[in-house]
Every structure is written in structure tokens, then in C-alpha cells.
Design a protein around this motif. Sequence first.
Motif, short mmCIF file in Angstrom:
data_model
loop_
_atom_site.label_atom_id
_atom_site.label_comp_id
_atom_site.label_asym_id
_atom_site.label_seq_id
_atom_site.Cartn_x
_atom_site.Cartn_y
_atom_site.Cartn_z
N CYS A 6 -17.82 56.59 23.97
CA CYS A 6 -18.59 55.34 24.01
C CYS A 6 -17.64 54.17 23.73
CB CYS A 6 -19.71 55.37 22.97
SG CYS A 6 -20.64 53.82 22.89
N HIS A 8 -18.25 51.44 22.49
CA HIS A 8 -18.63 50.75 21.26
C HIS A 8 -18.41 51.63 20.02
CE1 HIS A 8 -20.44 47.81 23.87
NE2 HIS A 8 -21.17 48.75 24.43
N CYS A 9 -18.63 52.94 20.12
CA CYS A 9 -18.65 53.83 18.96
C CYS A 9 -17.51 54.83 18.93
CB CYS A 9 -19.96 54.62 18.93
SG CYS A 9 -21.43 53.62 19.08
N HIS A 56 -26.48 55.35 25.11
CA HIS A 56 -26.16 55.97 23.83
C HIS A 56 -27.38 55.80 22.92
CE1 HIS A 56 -22.93 56.62 20.52
NE2 HIS A 56 -23.82 57.59 20.59
N CYS A 60 -25.28 53.40 19.40
CA CYS A 60 -25.39 51.94 19.52
C CYS A 60 -26.49 51.50 20.48
CB CYS A 60 -24.05 51.38 19.99
SG CYS A 60 -23.58 51.92 21.64
#
Length: 87
Positions: A6, A8-9, A56, A60
Motif C-alpha cells: 500500500c 500509504h501503509c 485497503h 487506510c
Amino acid sequence: MMLIDCPHCGPRAQEEFTYERTRDSVVPLDATPAAAMATLYARANPRGEEDEIWRHTLGCRGWLELRRHRMTHAIVAVRPLGPAVLP
Ligand SMILES: [Zn+2]
């Protein structure tokens, strides 16, 4: 098990994500019912790589576009389709 990176994560297990659809199965808002049906149900199913839309959901909640090989499930690229939706 697939590991999805991901944006973001970071890398997370596939179980945290929801598969939404292939990139070419997005129906435009102004599509006729016949065109929408053809887009959703009468698509080719070739071997090789395809762009897919995932979310996700247990992280997030951001939307992602994955380029994934249909046969090997190898993920070639991941890019965000928008910002993360953190609570
Ligand atoms: Zn995430």
C-alpha cells in the motif's frame, strides 16, 4: 497469500484489501444500459497483466490501482487513486 504494498501503509497481507474491479470495467455515468452490461459482463479474459482497482478496507481505506498478472498473481505496480481516508 499476496502481499500488497500500500502506498500509504506499506506492505500488508491481501486479506486487508478488497478487490473492486478491473480498470477497464468501470462504467461511465452516461453509459447506456446495453453499454454498461457489455462493459461489466461481456469482457475478454486474456492471460497477462491487467490493471485492477483495490481498496485497503482494513487499513487506510485508500483506493489503489494494481497492475497484476492474471496467472501468476505477481504485482507489477501499485499506485494510489487518491488520498488515504484515515479516521
Ligand atoms: Zn493503506
